[in-house]
Design an enzyme around this catalytic site. Structure first.
Site, PDB file in Angstrom:
ATOM      1  N   ASP A  37      -6.205   8.154   1.724  1.00  0.00           N
ATOM      2  CA  ASP A  37      -4.576   7.045   1.740  1.00  0.00           C
ATOM      3  C   ASP A  37      -4.097   6.746  -0.144  1.00  0.00           C
ATOM      4  O   ASP A  37      -4.561   5.709  -0.320  1.00  0.00           O
ATOM      5  CB  ASP A  37      -4.943   5.781   1.930  1.00  0.00           C
ATOM      6  CG  ASP A  37      -3.650   4.194   2.501  1.00  0.00           C
ATOM      7  OD1 ASP A  37      -2.953   4.958   2.228  1.00  0.00           O
ATOM      8  OD2 ASP A  37      -4.147   3.409   2.195  1.00  0.00           O
ATOM      9  N   GLY A  81      -3.901  -9.438  -3.267  1.00  0.00           N
ATOM     10  CA  GLY A  81      -3.363  -8.509  -2.079  1.00  0.00           C
ATOM     11  C   GLY A  81      -3.635  -8.869  -1.101  1.00  0.00           C
ATOM     12  O   GLY A  81      -4.123  -9.652   0.010  1.00  0.00           O
ATOM     13  N   PHE A 129      -4.985  -4.121   7.065  1.00  0.00           N
ATOM     14  CA  PHE A 129      -6.397  -4.638   8.392  1.00  0.00           C
ATOM     15  C   PHE A 129      -6.689  -5.729   7.681  1.00  0.00           C
ATOM     16  O   PHE A 129      -7.959  -6.117   7.932  1.00  0.00           O
ATOM     17  CB  PHE A 129      -7.456  -2.819   7.997  1.00  0.00           C
ATOM     18  CG  PHE A 129      -7.035  -2.166   8.411  1.00  0.00           C
ATOM     19  CD1 PHE A 129      -6.392  -1.862  10.159  1.00  0.00           C
ATOM     20  CD2 PHE A 129      -7.630  -0.676   8.184  1.00  0.00           C
ATOM     21  CE1 PHE A 129      -6.003  -1.590  10.545  1.00  0.00           C
ATOM     22  CE2 PHE A 129      -6.875   0.482   9.457  1.00  0.00           C
ATOM     23  CZ  PHE A 129      -5.954   0.073  10.448  1.00  0.00           C
TER      24      PHE A 129
END
Length: 356
Positions: free
Chosen positions: A187, A62, A66
């Site tokens: 998020d 993944g 960031f």
């Protein structure tokens, strides 16, 4: 004299028993502390480098704004797979993201939250700062993959999808109403929801989280969040709130039920996933439902003796689920559905469908 000797002996015996009891208790505490410390061992950069085969592309599972996440094996954990999230500290905000995640995982524990194993704050072999978080590995990937991967999409029936939604809602209820401090995720999206061996959903990635009553300042998500899932008021400069997470949950629910992402090509010229689902409630809800869900009651999963009655019941449940998603994703934060009520309603629908 004899009585005095008896008194002294009995006193010494009592002191000895007390001392033994204290030492036993102290040893028990020390063993407990040792056991706890073993759960959160310190890991070095070199250990994580070795565990992920040098942070190789083959181990990459993944990638975000960031960080990058790698699959790896730590010898200290009996060769179990771990997910190693390495922060890209060159990106602005990565340091704060790491700090927020550490703060979040320090105080929260819940079956529907991703389990953190340990963290690493060190330097690499070139002397550059290195920061990483190590999580329990989720072998069944993300909710995003289950919803949109051609290999997985047909394997999710209606009951499993609702179970995922219940899991996510329970996680939000916990961080909003039961954790100390209260946490706003900030998020929430399908790629941040991971699935374990038992097909239980876990919410992860608290890099944009806001904490109530802590040293961290209240900030807006105008510079963060994910398009399609971020609450509309954030774009106007509003501070992060629980209701922002509820909006994101509502969009996820509608995505789960319709099979369409909020950024699908059909959503243009004023049409959104929320409006698309609202139209479905006004007309025939099943016309807007993902075709893979419809198979649940079009095939052989309904008791044939009461097929007409059970089909009607399932259609009513589908409409109720869509209504929850629409209620959670309205533009006005104060009009969104309370997450406690969401948990109750979804669990009630799940219980009803399991009796079909």
């Amino acid at each position: 004299m004899f009585a005095i000797l008896i008194f002294v002996a009995s006193t010494l015996f009592a002191i000895t028993c007390l001392a033994y009891s204290w030492c036993k208790k102290k040893r028990k505490i020390q063993l407990s502390q040792l056991s706890t410390s073993k759960q959160f061992i310190n890991v070095s950069y070199s250990q994580l480098l070795r565990a992920t085969n040098g942070f190789s592309k083959d181990n990459l599972i993944g990638k975000g704004g960031f960080s990058s996440v790698y699959k790896g094996i730590l010898d200290e954990y009996e060769d179990r797979f771990m997910a190693v999230k390495v922060l890209n500290l060159q990106n602005k905000g990565a340091q704060r993201s790491f700090e927020r995640e550490c703060e979040a995982w320090r105080n929260i524990r819940h079956r529907n939250l991703l389990k953190i194993i340990t963290t690493c704050s060190s330097v690499d072999f070139q002397g550059n700062d290195f920061k990483a978080l190590v999580y329990e590995f989720m072998p069944n990937g993300s909710l995003h993959n289950w919803l949109h991967s051609s290999e997985s999409i047909s394997r999710l029936d209606l009951l499993q999808k609702i179970k995922f939604l219940v899991d996510i809602a329970n996680a939000l209820d916990y961080i909003h109403n039961h954790s100390v401090p209260t946490i706003v995720h900030g998020d929430l999206k399908p790629s941040n929801i991971l699935i374990d061996d038992d097909m239980v959903a876990h919410v992860g990635d608290f890099g944009l989280a806001r904490f109530q009553g802590t040293m961290y300042p209240n900030i807006t998500t105008g510079f963060g969040g994910t398009i399609g899932y971020v609450a509309p008021e954030y774009g106007l400069g509003s501070k992060m709130t629980n209701m922002g997470d509820v909006y994101s949950f509502g969009i996820i629910l509608l995505e789960v039920m319709t099979g369409k992402t909020p950024t699908d090509d059909i959503f243009n010229e004023g049409l959104s996933l929320h409006k698309f689902a609202s139209m479905g409630l006004q007309d025939h809800a099943t016309d807007f439902i993902d075709v893979n869900i419809l198979k649940f009651y079009q095939e052989d999963k309904i008791n044939t003796q009461n097929k007409e009655e059970n089909t009607k019941k399932i259609v009513e449940c589908l409409a109720s689920i869509i209504q929850i998603g629409v209620s959670c994703s309205v533009d006005s934060p104060c009009k969104r559905m309370d997450i406690k009520k969401v948990v109750y309603e979804l669990q009630h629908i799940l219980d009803s469908l399991q009796n079909v």
